[in-house]
Design an enzyme around this catalytic site. Structure first.
Site, PDB file in Angstrom:
ATOM      1  N   ARG A   1      13.772   5.701  47.994  1.00 23.32           N
ATOM      2  CA  ARG A   1      14.911   6.229  47.243  1.00 23.32           C
ATOM      3  C   ARG A   1      14.676   7.712  46.947  1.00 23.32           C
ATOM      4  NH1 ARG A   1      20.214   5.397  46.252  1.00 23.32           N
ATOM      5  NH2 ARG A   1      20.776   5.299  44.058  1.00 23.32           N
TER       6      ARG A   1
ATOM      7  N   THR B   1      27.031   3.965  52.739  1.00 24.88           N
ATOM      8  CA  THR B   1      25.656   3.555  52.860  1.00 24.88           C
ATOM      9  C   THR B   1      25.662   2.784  54.150  1.00 24.88           C
ATOM     10  OG1 THR B   1      25.438   3.523  50.474  1.00 24.88           O
ATOM     11  CG2 THR B   1      23.974   2.035  51.667  1.00 24.88           C
TER      12      THR B   1
ATOM     13  N   THR C   1      21.088   5.304  52.682  1.00 29.43           N
ATOM     14  CA  THR C   1      22.331   5.929  52.213  1.00 29.43           C
ATOM     15  C   THR C   1      22.234   7.429  52.034  1.00 29.43           C
ATOM     16  OG1 THR C   1      24.021   5.786  50.493  1.00 29.43           O
ATOM     17  CG2 THR C   1      21.763   5.600  49.747  1.00 29.43           C
TER      18      THR C   1
END
Ligand code: GLY
Length: 570
Positions: free
Chosen positions: A110, A382, A400
């Site tokens: 992330r 995404t 994404t």
């Protein structure tokens, strides 16, 4: 707007006069002659992704001796080229794997907030939240995690990285043929590419794109070659980092050389729970996906959904009420676990979940303002890929840029788009992000923190054997689309294609609406309206990619009808 294009989607890919060229993937992938394949049963190995070329690259890599992890790396890299709306090297995501020997793998790549980010950075002088700043352009970008995620996957792969990235390099360098939808999507975004980028890019190299044009991305190919030759440092240091930081400085971006150097993918312990005798594996925070999936499935488990019937008023009402409660918890309790103590055990405990549904009343809508998070003591873009290999390894990756084409900022000279993931933070308590999700302290901005995600790659085992690999894009609708795919197979006995293509619905606590697709059953809608539910019609929800392993070991693969998603395998 992009989603509207999909309604006019035509499966025919128009050939140009350019002679067929083969990209470096075992002479198996032709960027000028490819077809979308929606569903197929394969004997040994399969890939389902958002683009036919990417699925073909993943398959070719497995034919060359690679496993599902090799294929996941190569497919993601190919998507970064052929699916710029969401495939990326400038974004982030989550990989969930289950090796044939049962070992579970969770890789968190992330994005993080830059070190110079601050809690109120998207508030103007009057304290008003400026979502344009968190959603568009340089200031919207978090520190990209994808390339670190690819290298964190390498210990599970068999082939050298160089062979996994070469197909993407070839696709970028030689180009590939674009469809009518892709041309229209690029044309619609042209104004924003020009507004939010400071240099011309491959996307702006034509005034207008049309079906059958070839998209060549030379600068992206050069960036990919630096990654091929220098590894992670080919992205997080050296020329690529220099170009990215120079891009930041040309406007108001915050990402620094130090941020790039400091970025690390993290291994996370996958979340495991059972549902009707199946073992389900989801991704823990900083994604909310796994917890929402676990909470909703466990809240639903006591009820005989199968007897109620698929999308019957009883079944839909129950699912909506479970979703309402899970999303209320998301808004208060979930955030980056390195910054916020997520009460994961309590949120998933049987007693807590039973209590959560205690005020459920069949035949009557709850009201979101009366449902708060449980008491704990202490452009939706995404993309997802599902892979199963011949050995039985399963890999699910959701990745994404956040919105369509992310921040719409292309890094000058480096040819890749940056994410606008900062909008996934709660930029001000109570202010909705681009998916209408609200949040508070748990998901407030802080330097180096990961923004809360909804991504929900998921794996299911049946009697200890690989059974389902599934995931989807769709912002906050991600966990509920994955939930429905799993329920449709386990409770409603559907095949994988029907499980993902049936009409979808979604509730996320706030706004207090049931989102539905246009083919949602009208009878059910009317009955729920009489109970007090309000409906909102939406364009297609999610684009789910699924592979189910049959009792005979065959890989039943399906790519969502809502896009140009495609399966491949052998
Ligand atoms: N950017 C969408 C998500 O992570 O949920």
């Amino acid at each position: 707007m992009y989603k509207k294009v999909l309604l006019f989607f035509c499966y025919l890919i128009i050939s140009t006069s350019v002679s067929a060229q083969i990209v470096g993937a075992g002479r198996a992938v032709d960027p000028y002659e490819y077809q979308v394949l929606k569903t197929q049963t394969f004997e040994r190995a399969a890939v389902a992704s958002a683009h036919a070329l990417a699925s073909e690259v993943g398959t070719a890599i497995m034919k060359q001796g690679g496993n599902a992890f090799d294929a996941a790396i190569a497919t993601q890299l190919a998507l970064a080229v052929v699916y710029p709306i969401a495939g990326n090297i400038g974004g982030g995501g989550f990989l969930l794997g289950c090796k044939a020997d049962g070992e579970l793998i969770g890789i968190d790549f992330r994005e993080t907030a830059p070190a110079a980010a601050s809690r109120d950075m998207y508030l103007d002088k009057e304290g008003k939240a400026q979502t344009d700043w968190s959603q568009n352009g340089h200031l919207a970008a978090g520190v990209p995690g994808t390339v670190a995620g690819l290298f964190a996957t390498m210990p599970y792969a068999k082939l050298p990285f160089k062979s996994l990235i070469q197909p993407a390099i070839d696709l970028a360098e030689k180009g590939f043929l674009i469809s009518a939808n892709e041309a229209q999507s690029l044309n619609w975004t042209m104004g924003n590419f020009n507004k939010y980028s400071t240099r011309p890019s491959a996307f702006t190299s034509r005034k207008e794109w049309k079906a059958g044009d070839t998209l060549i991305q030379i600068e992206l190919a050069q960036t990919l070659k630096r990654i091929r030759d220098k590894g992670e440092r080919g992205f997080y240091a050296g020329k690529t980092a220099k170009l990215l930081v120079a891009e930041m400085k040309r406007r108001n971006g915050l990402i620094s050389r130090k941020d790039l150097k400091a970025y690390r993918a993290k291994n996370r312990k996958p979340l495991e729970f059972t549902y009707r005798g199946h073992q389900i594996i989801g991704f823990p925070p900083p994604s909310s996906g796994g917890i929402i999936l676990a909470q909703t499935l466990k809240m639903l488990e006591p009820y005989p959904l199968g007897q109620y019937g698929f999308q019957s008023p009883e079944a839909v009402q129950l699912i909506v009420e479970a979703e309402r409660r899970a999303y209320a918890d998301r808004a208060t309790h979930l955030g980056d676990p390195d910054f916020w103590e997520v009460p994961q055990e309590q949120l998933l405990s049987d007693a807590y979940l039973k209590n959560r549904m205690a005020d459920f009343e069949a035949g009557k809508a709850s009201i979101s303002k009366n449902i708060q998070a449980g008491e704990i003591r202490e452009s939706d873009q995404t993309t997802h890929l599902s892979i199963v290999d011949a050995e039985g390894n399963m890999v699910a990756v959701t990745t994404t840029l956040n919105g369509a084409y992310g921040s719409k900022t292309v890094v000058g000279g480096a040819g890749f788009l940056l994410n606008n993931e900062m909008d996934d933070f709660s930029i001000k308590p109570g202010v909705a992000n681009m998916y209408g999700a609200v949040g508070g302290e748990a998901n407030a901005i802080a330097p180096n923190k990961r923004m809360l995600s909804s991504m929900c790659p998921a794996l299911v085992l049946k009697e200890g054997k690989p059974f389902i690999v599934v995931g989807t894009p769709g912002g906050t609708t991600i966990p509920t689309s994955v939930l429905q795919a799993i329920l449709n197979i386990i409770d409603f006995n559907m095949n994988p294609a029907d499980a993902i293509n049936s009409p979808k619905f979604h509730h996320q606590w706030l706004p207090d609406l049931v989102d539905i697709e246009k083919d949602f059953p009208q009878e059910t809608r009317k009955k729920l309206e009489a109970m007090g539910y309000t409906f909102r019609l939406r364009d297609g929800i999610g684009r789910t990619e699924i592979i189910m392993i049959g009792a005979d070991g065959k890989r039943l693969s399906a790519a969502d009808k809502r896009g140009e998603d495609s399966v491949a395998g052998f």
